[in-house]
Design an enzyme around this catalytic site. Sequence first.
Site, PDB file in Angstrom:
ATOM      1  N   GLY A  46      26.534   2.009  27.898  1.00  0.00           N
ATOM      2  CA  GLY A  46      26.913   1.317  28.064  1.00  0.00           C
ATOM      3  C   GLY A  46      28.129   1.714  28.726  1.00  0.00           C
ATOM      4  N   GLN A  51      36.833   2.297  32.022  1.00  0.00           N
ATOM      5  CA  GLN A  51      36.875   2.838  31.027  1.00  0.00           C
ATOM      6  C   GLN A  51      37.245   4.101  31.831  1.00  0.00           C
ATOM      7  OE1 GLN A  51      32.487   1.318  28.908  1.00  0.00           O
ATOM      8  NE2 GLN A  51      34.293   1.727  27.314  1.00  0.00           N
ATOM      9  N   CYS A  94      32.323   0.833  20.980  1.00  0.00           N
ATOM     10  CA  CYS A  94      32.623   1.222  22.221  1.00  0.00           C
ATOM     11  C   CYS A  94      33.349   2.503  22.432  1.00  0.00           C
ATOM     12  CB  CYS A  94      33.927   0.133  21.937  1.00  0.00           C
ATOM     13  SG  CYS A  94      34.872  -0.264  23.489  1.00  0.00           S
ATOM     14  N   LEU A  95      33.173   3.053  23.652  1.00  0.00           N
ATOM     15  CA  LEU A  95      33.270   4.339  23.798  1.00  0.00           C
ATOM     16  C   LEU A  95      34.989   4.612  24.000  1.00  0.00           C
ATOM     17  CD1 LEU A  95      30.419   5.405  26.635  1.00  0.00           C
ATOM     18  CD2 LEU A  95      30.500   5.874  23.556  1.00  0.00           C
ATOM     19  N   HIS A 136      29.881  -7.034  27.003  1.00  0.00           N
ATOM     20  CA  HIS A 136      30.566  -6.580  26.369  1.00  0.00           C
ATOM     21  C   HIS A 136      31.423  -5.845  27.275  1.00  0.00           C
ATOM     22  CE1 HIS A 136      32.476  -2.729  23.679  1.00  0.00           C
ATOM     23  NE2 HIS A 136      32.583  -1.771  24.797  1.00  0.00           N
ATOM     24  N   GLU A 137      30.620  -5.262  28.470  1.00  0.00           N
ATOM     25  CA  GLU A 137      31.077  -3.842  29.657  1.00  0.00           C
ATOM     26  C   GLU A 137      31.617  -4.926  30.490  1.00  0.00           C
ATOM     27  OE1 GLU A 137      30.212  -1.242  29.355  1.00  0.00           O
ATOM     28  OE2 GLU A 137      29.434  -1.182  27.961  1.00  0.00           O
ATOM     29  N   HIS A 140      35.167  -5.684  30.199  1.00  0.00           N
ATOM     30  CA  HIS A 140      36.184  -4.482  30.252  1.00  0.00           C
ATOM     31  C   HIS A 140      37.017  -4.700  31.909  1.00  0.00           C
ATOM     32  CE1 HIS A 140      35.808  -1.277  26.829  1.00  0.00           C
ATOM     33  NE2 HIS A 140      34.320  -1.519  27.057  1.00  0.00           N
TER      34      HIS A 140
HETATM   35  O1  K1U Z   1      31.419   0.092  27.015  1.00  0.00           O
HETATM   36  C1  K1U Z   1      31.497   1.084  25.546  1.00  0.00           C
HETATM   37  O2  K1U Z   1      32.152   1.112  25.308  1.00  0.00           O
HETATM   38  C2  K1U Z   1      30.062   1.849  25.603  1.00  0.00           C
HETATM   39  C3  K1U Z   1      29.700   0.854  24.206  1.00  0.00           C
HETATM   40  C4  K1U Z   1      28.426  -0.816  24.276  1.00  0.00           C
HETATM   41  C5  K1U Z   1      27.987  -1.104  23.257  1.00  0.00           C
HETATM   42  C6  K1U Z   1      27.708  -1.020  22.425  1.00  0.00           C
HETATM   43  C7  K1U Z   1      27.075  -1.303  21.394  1.00  0.00           C
HETATM   44  C8  K1U Z   1      27.168  -2.942  21.254  1.00  0.00           C
HETATM   45  C9  K1U Z   1      27.745  -3.228  22.153  1.00  0.00           C
HETATM   46  C10 K1U Z   1      28.335  -2.783  23.554  1.00  0.00           C
HETATM   47  C11 K1U Z   1      29.027   1.914  23.617  1.00  0.00           C
HETATM   48  O3  K1U Z   1      27.171   2.107  24.081  1.00  0.00           O
HETATM   49  S1  K1U Z   1      29.199   2.005  22.316  1.00  0.00           S
HETATM   50  C12 K1U Z   1      27.861   3.866  21.299  1.00  0.00           C
HETATM   51  C13 K1U Z   1      26.465   3.024  21.582  1.00  0.00           C
HETATM   52  O4  K1U Z   1      26.609   1.729  21.148  1.00  0.00           O
HETATM   53  C14 K1U Z   1      25.520   3.758  20.674  1.00  0.00           C
HETATM   54  C15 K1U Z   1      25.774   5.286  21.147  1.00  0.00           C
HETATM   55  C16 K1U Z   1      24.078   5.850  20.991  1.00  0.00           C
HETATM   56  C17 K1U Z   1      23.230   5.602  20.734  1.00  0.00           C
HETATM   57  C18 K1U Z   1      22.719   3.725  20.625  1.00  0.00           C
HETATM   58  C19 K1U Z   1      24.054   3.732  20.903  1.00  0.00           C
HETATM   59 ZN    ZN Z   2      34.098  -0.555  25.288  1.00  0.00          ZN
END
Ligand code: K1U
Ligand code: ZN
Length: 190
Positions: A46, A51, A94-95, A136-137, A140
């Site tokens: 996401g 972000q 979270c990225l 989560h998004e 944000h």
């Molecule tokens: O919003 C963001 O920062 C993105 C975040 C979304 C998220 C992940 C997990 C739970 C709630 C929200 C991410 O994508 S973090 C990276 C991640 O989860 C992932 C990365 C590579 C493969 C699979 C998952």
């Molecule tokens: Zn996030």
Amino acid sequence: MALLPILTAPDPRLKKKAKPVATIDDGVRKLMADMLETMYAAPGVGLAAPQVGVSQRVIVLDVAREGEPLAPMKLANPEIVWASEDDASYEEGCLSVPEHYAEVVRPRAVKVRYLDETGAPREIEAEGLLATCLQHEIDHLDGILFLDHLSALKRNMILRKLLKEKKAAERGDDKDAKDDKHEDSPQHTL
Ligand code: K1U
Ligand code: ZN
């Protein structure tokens, strides 16, 4: 399409409430496409416009599993119109909070109303990872990070580490030599 730089916490732009999109035009469609490309490259499941430094209520997601076909979603002005009474806990990342993960408790299922990339109103009902990711998004868009769902102690510990890493990166220090020697120093709000 273009890869966009992802902001990392602490950054005041991640704490601002984003503005609703007035019209879904080519500019918004390009933003959605660039955000998806950025999310896939990260990689993540996401991404919200704040972000990437854009204060607009736009999110993108793709929670398809490895080996499944891509399932990109592009949402403008998403709102939670129903949330289940029962909760679920999920280990979130979270990225904008790189390399930190924590269990967050949220409603298990949600219904979200939004505009798609043509401007048409739509609704989606979700549970599991999609429900977690949508919440989560949307957080944000309101300047809320998953860290804000944790105790102040855990939140400030992670924020202090991130701030330290940012300062070290600005100085050009080696990332692996970033030992936090002041883990027990007094807390301060960032
Ligand atoms: O919003 C963001 O920062 C993105 C975040 C979304 C998220 C992940 C997990 C739970 C709630 C929200 C991410 O994508 S973090 C990276 C991640 O989860 C992932 C990365 C590579 C493969 C699979 C998952
Ligand atoms: Zn996030």
